[in-house]
Every structure is written in C-alpha cells, then in structure tokens.
Scaffold this active site. Structure first.
Site, PDB file in Angstrom:
ATOM      1  N   TRP A  99      36.121  41.505  33.825  1.00  0.00           N
ATOM      2  CA  TRP A  99      35.153  42.164  34.697  1.00  0.00           C
ATOM      3  C   TRP A  99      34.550  43.383  34.018  1.00  0.00           C
ATOM      4  CZ3 TRP A  99      33.804  38.718  37.854  1.00  0.00           C
ATOM      5  CH2 TRP A  99      34.735  37.784  38.330  1.00  0.00           C
ATOM      6  N   ASP A 166      35.053  50.800  38.785  1.00  0.00           N
ATOM      7  CA  ASP A 166      35.208  49.601  39.597  1.00  0.00           C
ATOM      8  C   ASP A 166      36.651  49.601  40.092  1.00  0.00           C
ATOM      9  OD1 ASP A 166      35.630  47.073  40.623  1.00  0.00           O
ATOM     10  OD2 ASP A 166      34.880  45.994  38.872  1.00  0.00           O
ATOM     11  N   LYS A 190      40.134  42.252  48.406  1.00  0.00           N
ATOM     12  CA  LYS A 190      41.498  42.425  47.912  1.00  0.00           C
ATOM     13  C   LYS A 190      42.273  43.348  48.846  1.00  0.00           C
ATOM     14  CE  LYS A 190      39.885  40.846  43.718  1.00  0.00           C
ATOM     15  NZ  LYS A 190      38.503  40.566  43.327  1.00  0.00           N
TER      16      LYS A 190
END
Length: 355
Positions: A99, A166, A190
C-alpha cells in the site's frame, strides 16, 4: 461451533455494532424508515455525523484547527488526493509494503518523489529506521501498519516537514499525537466501520499551499467547508462508525484498546516462537499488533493446506496468509477477543501434537 473472524479486511466488528447498524437499517430512530433510504440531509442524520466527529476528536485528543471528514473512495483515492493537495515540488515516502508502494506511485504523477527508505530488500519484513527526511520536501508519507507483511510503526515520527499517514488498519488501536501530523487517513473496514467510508483528519492551515487547480471533489477544502456533506456521503458506514466509536469509548478508549492489542499480540507471538511447526515472518522489533503473520518452518511446508483445513474446522476464519507472504495471518483488530486468540493458540498446539 463458535467462529473467530481473523480476516484482514473487511474484518471483525463488535457484535453490538453490527446489531445496532442492522436495526437502524430496518428502522432508523423510530422513524419507520430505513437508514438506507433516508436523506443524508434529514434532521435525524446530521447528529450522527456531528457525534461521530466529536468522538473522533475526543478519543484521539485531536487539537483545535483539525477537521474530521467522512469521504468515499477508500484509502486508494487518498493516494491521489494527498499529492493533489500537498505536493508542490517534491514529496518523501517511506516504503514499507504494497500500500505504501501504491501511494508512492500515485504521487509520482504530481511531482518528484524521494523514497527515504524501503524494506523491499527483505520482502517488507521490517520497518526501516534512522532514515534521513529531506527538509526541502513538501511532506513525508508513511503507512503505519502493513496488513500484508505484518509490520507496524508503533511510534509517531518526529518529522521536520508535514507528516501524512495512512492509518487504515491501526487507527484507534493506540494513542497517537495528532499534532505531529498534517493529515491522517484510512479506509474504515478494519478498526472503524464496515467498508464504504474513508476517514480523514486534516490540519486546516496545511491546505491551500499548492499552486495547481484542484477538482472540486478532490479538494479537501471542499469537504472541510461542507462538513462532509458536499455530496451524498456513505450514510450506513458512517452510522456504523459512530456505533463503533461509542463502543471504543464505552470500553475504555484507545488506551484500553492498546492494552488489549498488546495482550493479544503477546499471547500469539509467544506461541509462534514456542511452537515447533511455525515461525513468524516479521522481524521482532517491527511486529504488528494488528496483523500477525507466520508460516510453517521449511521442514513442515507440506502441512500448509492441512493446517488451513484443520484451523477452519475449529472455527478459525480468514487465517490464510496473503499470497505475497504465504502461510498464515491472524488479524487482531479491536473487536477480536483474547478468547479468540487463545482459541487459535489452542488450535496450533493441537496441530503440533498431531505432527
């Protein structure tokens, strides 16, 4: 048989959050209408957004001068929005996994990108340390937790330039010093909510510094000004987020969540290190509390499918590792109980005895 959800995301949520959201989808606030069919501008919905923002600020101790936004597009759209809004000439990126790599790739469309450090040389099994941050860059971007590789940055970096993070998979799992960041963002699926909403915490005076024109929907200032209501927001996921924020507060806040995260991780890592069949994949000082990755030792590799089948038969859901690492991954987000981790440990011990 009780099942334990170790999926990496979309992932486990507290049962009470699921039930409250489901009830609201049947009848929202006694209105006789479903949450799924009301207007986002309905008088009953604005308090949902207001309370969710207030709980964000309370639980994370967010200073004055920051806005909390609820947007669409997931963290992947933020990979583009961040450089659109912050990159004037050069940006710095810490590369710790898939990511982070994708975020860096998007930034290169807007200007020069300096990779301050990378752990790609060892398949992202560690968090780089002691790297130099270029003071002439517009910002430093980090990914605090790497779901695929099981590594996590557990301390807030002291950065001489604006810091952007992030935090898709570890937000609300530990206290953070928001004042050190210009922007924090993440997909919600999440530790915060169901899939469909993205959270952004942005320092308002950090915006408006780039010379380029920014499309209306991609300009953070649009959403700050309109309080996340410029266009129709993802109503149901925002409500689910509110229910989860209430849950976190009722169970002791992020400090309590961190205590549980440490307990779960210590139990499972201790078993991985003790068990004769398994070995952890992340270097010990970089191990994630959220996503615990492990594989079978080389001499037992042929047992992988057998262990997956065995663990599934015992109620362990989603323990198959990502293809880039292989093996197994136990995602232990806030809603995962210590009981669930102990059940996985018992499963590993039973499998060990059988082999």
């Amino acid at each position: 048989m009780k099942k334990y959800n170790f999926n990496a995301g979309p992932s486990i949520l507290p049962r009470e959050v699921i039930e409250a959201t489901a009830q609201a989808c049947l009848d929202f606030n006694g209105s006789g209408l479903s949450l799924m069919e009301i207007s986002h501008r309905a008088k009953d919905f604005q308090p949902v957004v207001d309370e969710a923002v207030a709980l964000f600020k309370e639980l994370l101790n967010i200073p004055e001068g920051y806005s909390v936004l609820f947007l669409g597009g997931g963290a992947s759209l933020e990979f583009c929005m961040v450089p659109y809004n912050f990159l004037e000439k050069k940006a710095a990126y810490l590369n710790t996994g898939v990511w982070a790599t994708k975020a860096e790739k998007e930034a290169k469309l807007f200007g020069e990108v300096v990779e301050v450090a990378s752990s790609k040389d060892k398949n992202f099994t560690y968090i780089p340390k002691n790297f130099e941050i270029p003071t002439d860059a517009d910002y430093l971007h980090v990914t605090t937790n790497n779901t695929i590789y099981g590594t996590e940055l557990l301390k807030d970096i002291d950065s001489p330039i604006p810091l952007i993070a992030d935090m898709s998979s570890d937000i609300f799992s530990r206290p953070i010093d928001v004042s050190k960041y210009a922007l924090i963002y993440g997909g919600a699926q999440k530790n915060l909510s169901m899939a469909g909403v993205t959270f952004v915490i942005v320092k308002e005076d950090a915006l408006g510094k780039v010379s380029r024109q920014i499309p209306t929907m991609l300009d953070y200032r649009t959403h700050v000004k309109k309080g996340s209501m410029f266009n129709t927001p993802p109503v149901v996921p925002i409500y689910s987020a509110l229910m989860n924020l209430r849950y976190v507060k009722a169970h002791g806040g992020v400090e309590a969540m961190e205590k549980l995260a440490k307990e779960r991780a210590e139990i499972l890592y201790a078993e991985i290190d003790r068990n004769k069949l398994f070995v952890g994949t992340a270097e010990e000082d970089s191990r994630s509390r959220m996503n615990i990755t492990f594989v079978l030792k080389p001499e037992y590799q042929e047992l992988q499918d057998e262990f997956l089948a065995f663990s599934t038969s015992k109620g362990m859901v989603g323990v198959k590792g990502h293809r880039d690492v292989g093996g197994f991954r136990a995602s232990c987000y806030n809603a995962m109980s210590v009981e669930g981790v102990k059940a996985l440990v018992a499963c590993m011990q039973e499998f060990e005895k059988a082999h």
